[in-house]
Design a protein around this motif. Structure first.
Motif, PDB file in Angstrom:
ATOM      1  N   ALA A  42      10.187  -0.093  -4.432  1.00  0.00           N
ATOM      2  CA  ALA A  42       9.547  -0.994  -3.213  1.00  0.00           C
ATOM      3  C   ALA A  42       9.873  -0.187  -2.158  1.00  0.00           C
ATOM      4  O   ALA A  42       8.946  -0.219  -1.046  1.00  0.00           O
ATOM      5  N   SER A  43      10.724   0.648  -1.838  1.00  0.00           N
ATOM      6  CA  SER A  43      11.200   1.347  -0.660  1.00  0.00           C
ATOM      7  C   SER A  43       9.882   2.442  -0.505  1.00  0.00           C
ATOM      8  O   SER A  43       9.917   2.907   0.668  1.00  0.00           O
ATOM      9  N   GLY A  44       9.161   2.857  -1.526  1.00  0.00           N
ATOM     10  CA  GLY A  44       8.253   3.920  -1.021  1.00  0.00           C
ATOM     11  C   GLY A  44       6.991   3.058  -0.376  1.00  0.00           C
ATOM     12  O   GLY A  44       6.502   3.871   0.671  1.00  0.00           O
ATOM     13  N   PHE A  45       6.639   1.955  -0.352  1.00  0.00           N
ATOM     14  CA  PHE A  45       6.055   1.206   0.408  1.00  0.00           C
ATOM     15  C   PHE A  45       6.405   0.868   1.680  1.00  0.00           C
ATOM     16  O   PHE A  45       5.924   0.661   2.981  1.00  0.00           O
ATOM     17  N   ALA A  46       7.739   0.631   1.735  1.00  0.00           N
ATOM     18  CA  ALA A  46       8.691   0.573   3.158  1.00  0.00           C
ATOM     19  C   ALA A  46       8.490   1.833   4.056  1.00  0.00           C
ATOM     20  O   ALA A  46       8.423   1.758   5.220  1.00  0.00           O
ATOM     21  N   SER A  47       8.543   3.062   3.244  1.00  0.00           N
ATOM     22  CA  SER A  47       8.420   4.205   4.021  1.00  0.00           C
ATOM     23  C   SER A  47       7.093   4.269   4.741  1.00  0.00           C
ATOM     24  O   SER A  47       6.874   4.720   5.932  1.00  0.00           O
ATOM     25  N   ILE A  48       5.969   4.069   4.126  1.00  0.00           N
ATOM     26  CA  ILE A  48       4.895   4.072   4.638  1.00  0.00           C
ATOM     27  C   ILE A  48       4.575   3.049   5.642  1.00  0.00           C
ATOM     28  O   ILE A  48       3.938   3.598   6.781  1.00  0.00           O
ATOM     29  N   PHE A  49       5.123   1.794   5.743  1.00  0.00           N
ATOM     30  CA  PHE A  49       5.115   1.052   6.502  1.00  0.00           C
ATOM     31  C   PHE A  49       5.667   1.547   8.016  1.00  0.00           C
ATOM     32  O   PHE A  49       5.137   1.280   9.046  1.00  0.00           O
ATOM     33  N   LEU A  50       6.923   2.089   7.693  1.00  0.00           N
ATOM     34  CA  LEU A  50       7.662   2.690   8.987  1.00  0.00           C
ATOM     35  C   LEU A  50       6.949   3.768   9.593  1.00  0.00           C
ATOM     36  O   LEU A  50       6.898   3.890  10.763  1.00  0.00           O
ATOM     37  N   ALA A  51       6.566   4.415   8.731  1.00  0.00           N
ATOM     38  CA  ALA A  51       5.422   5.921   9.225  1.00  0.00           C
ATOM     39  C   ALA A  51       4.332   5.312  10.238  1.00  0.00           C
ATOM     40  O   ALA A  51       4.080   5.772  11.312  1.00  0.00           O
ATOM     41  N   ILE A  52       3.609   4.329   9.835  1.00  0.00           N
ATOM     42  CA  ILE A  52       2.547   3.517  10.231  1.00  0.00           C
ATOM     43  C   ILE A  52       3.036   2.927  11.718  1.00  0.00           C
ATOM     44  O   ILE A  52       2.486   3.120  12.822  1.00  0.00           O
ATOM     45  N   ILE A  53       4.023   2.129  11.643  1.00  0.00           N
ATOM     46  CA  ILE A  53       4.807   1.497  12.844  1.00  0.00           C
ATOM     47  C   ILE A  53       5.087   2.993  13.780  1.00  0.00           C
ATOM     48  O   ILE A  53       4.686   2.426  15.018  1.00  0.00           O
ATOM     49  N   LEU A  54       5.787   3.699  13.500  1.00  0.00           N
ATOM     50  CA  LEU A  54       5.961   4.845  14.536  1.00  0.00           C
ATOM     51  C   LEU A  54       4.726   5.519  15.230  1.00  0.00           C
ATOM     52  O   LEU A  54       4.595   5.645  16.431  1.00  0.00           O
ATOM     53  N   ILE A  55       3.464   5.439  14.448  1.00  0.00           N
ATOM     54  CA  ILE A  55       2.280   6.184  14.997  1.00  0.00           C
ATOM     55  C   ILE A  55       1.821   5.341  15.693  1.00  0.00           C
ATOM     56  O   ILE A  55       1.331   5.713  16.813  1.00  0.00           O
TER      57      ILE A  55
END
Length: 572
Positions: A367-380
């Motif tokens: 699940a953390s793979g999708f959490a990583s994409i979530f955080l990356a989009i939030i930062l951008i």
């Protein structure tokens, strides 16, 4: 005139080739930097010795061949159906034998590939966003980098036996990559590949059973939110049905082999629904994904951290509303990623991921793979400036990387203690021993929760304690396998807070011993395998911090072996 046009075309083609080459070099340099950082974070564990279940894994392969993991030695019968994982691990055994270095390399290789899988998923999702080109280019690298260095991954990468989740996640992520490739290119071979790779994930670990939910919510996202009606609902159901058929094939094969559908730790664990625990897990799981374990902090800390994640999400929604239509696609993608996270942790929602150490964090890995994409989009979305994005993300990644390095010191310490105990026990001039206690874990890094007997079976060439391997067929589905000896008894297990922790011994009368842990925060554990009452001794006055051992057979007191500061000794 014609020659001039040809020259312009030639120059344009040359510049285009040069640009493609520079982009490839740029990508390779970023990938090299990502891999280099991963190696720096995890290099310290490559030489670590075997721990706990690692001994069981290797010993089973030494006796049972490529299907060794179909038999769960701890529970006495096979409750796991993981042939793909078994084949991969058996290949390691064939190449590396009892050298742990190669097994650690394999774990790290799968972690690198999983980071690539996360980056590819982010690459396809980025095509659905109206980000400017530079943001779309950086998103896959940032998401993969975050996944590589998340502090909740040390159990999967640093502990050989936790590779189950690393391997299953590899197939799960790339199944979704092929699915997204099909959605982008509309080539049926990608969809077929996705289904087959999903089946491989199931045959690596059963917790991937909720994966079809990921496909369902993405199809709903396209149909209702993105309003992509290229395929009708019926056509989308056909896509989902592929994964349902893979589930049916898996469950049929599993039932044929095991004779039951629910295995693992049993129905009393996996089908026990405690509402309070589930609600706590809904809060702890997403925050524990990004934050390393906190030894002395309670649930309040994790609740505040969860509210912080919610605040980031709300802030990003506000930015998207203000910057619409440029960021109009972002909220739906973020909603999908949140739903994906909870769908993938659903099989573990009734179990336990420790907030104070690394125990159980493997359940968050996929699940953390999708959490990583979530955080990356939030930062951008929030930063909206390439320089700011690079600075802030670098600071976050530095925090993640140093956290991983620090946590890996626990695995280093645990591995050193594991090896020292095995060596020191073989140096004791006794053929029969009663061990007062063995360290269970050091800040979540398992040591000898199990595995001592199997460790001696693998490394003690003299077979000092006469360990035997027994194999008995029960029925067509099950067989009992055990590594047994009557010459070793383990009375208790305990946690370690410091590597130097010892057990204080008091001998108030003949054949009576009182044991107390030197560190006030350490605890004794009496597992089911620990014999608290035998024909030779009995345990009395058992508390979390101390217990008393009384020998009923006085002569056996001479066989008592003491744990202290990472080793075993036959004298105080």
């Amino acid at each position: 005139m014609m020659s001039s046009q040809q020259n312009l075309k030639s120059r344009f083609a040359s510049e285009k080739r040069l640009m493609r080459l520079s982009n490839r070099i740029y990508s390779l340099l970023i990938l090299a930097a990502i891999v280099g950082c991963g190696i720096l974070a995890y290099a310290s564990v490559f030489d670590d010795f075997f721990l706990s279940d690692d001994f069981v894994l290797v010993a089973l392969f030494s006796q049972l061949g490529p299907w060794g993991l179909w038999v769960n030695q701890q529970h006495g019968q096979s409750l796991f159906f993981r042939p793909v994982l078994s084949l991969i691990s058996f290949f390691d055994y064939q190449v590396w034998g009892v050298n742990p270095f190669g097994y650690h390399l394999t774990n790290f290789f799968f972690h690198l590939m999983n980071s690539l899988g996360v980056g590819l998923i982010a690459f396809f999702l980025a095509k659905r966003l109206k980000f400017q080109p530079s943001y779309r280019r950086i998103l896959p690298y940032l998401a993969g980098f975050i996944f590589l260095l998340l502090p909740s991954h040390t159990e999967v990468v640093s502990w050989i036996s936790a590779r189950t989740d690393g391997v299953a996640t590899f197939f799960g992520l790339f199944s979704f990559v092929f699915y997204l490739a099909y959605k982008h290119y509309y080539q049926p071979r990608f969809l077929l590949l996705s289904g087959l790779v999903f089946l491989a994930a199931l045959l690596s670990k059963e917790s991937v059973v909720t994966y079809p939910g990921l496909i369902i919510i993405f199809e709903l996202y396209e149909y209702f939110i993105k309003q992509n009606n290229r395929n009708r609902l019926v056509a989308r159901f056909v896509i989902v049905s592929l994964y349902i058929w893979m589930l049916i094939i898996y469950f049929f094969s599993r039932f044929f082999k095991l004779g039951e559908l629910v295995g693992g730790y049993g129905e009393e664990v996996h089908l026990s629904f405690d509402a309070t625990r589930i609600l706590q897990n809904l809060v702890i799981y997403p925050t524990r994904t990004f934050i390393p374990p906190q030894f002395e902090l309670d649930f309040t800390f994790w609740l505040i951290a969860f509210l912080g994640l919610v605040l980031l999400f709300v802030l990003s929604l506000a930015v998207c509303w203000k910057r619409r239509p440029k960021f109009s696609e972002v909220p739906a993608i973020l909603g999908f990623l949140i739903a994906a996270f909870y769908i993938l942790v659903l099989p573990a929602i009734t179990v336990w991921v420790s907030a104070v150490d690394t125990q159980g964090e493997r359940y968050l890995y996929f699940a953390s793979g999708f959490a990583s994409i979530f955080l990356a989009i939030i930062l951008i979305v929030i930063l909206q400036n390439l320089a700011f994005i690079l600075v802030v993300s670098s600071a976050i990644l530095l925090y993640f990387g140093t956290s991983v390095y620090d946590i890996n010191q626990n695995w280093n310490t645990a591995a050193k203690i594991s090896e020292d105990i095995l060596v020191s026990l073989q140096e004791i001039p006794k053929s029969q021993v009663i061990i007062n206690s063995l360290p269970d874990n050091y800040h979540g890094a398992y040591i000898y929760r199990t595995g001592l007997i199997q460790g001696l079976f693998l490394f003690d060439e003299s077979n000092q304690f006469e360990i035997e391997f027994n194999r008995q067929k029960i029925n067509p589905a099950f067989e009992n396998v055990k590594f047994t000896t009557d010459n070793i008894r383990i009375v208790m297990n305990h946690s370690l807070v410091e590597p130097s922790d010892s057990i204080i011994v008091n001998n108030p009368e003949a054949s009576v011993y009182q044991f107390q842990l030197s560190h006030p925060q350490a605890s004794f554990y009496a597992w089911k395998k620990n014999d608290l009452e035998t024909e030779d001794y009995q345990v009395t006055n058992l508390e979390s911090h101390q217990y008393q051992l009384r020998f009923t057979d006085v002569s056996r007191a001479e066989d008592l072996v003491f744990y202290s500061s990472g080793k075993l000794a036959d004298k105080l």
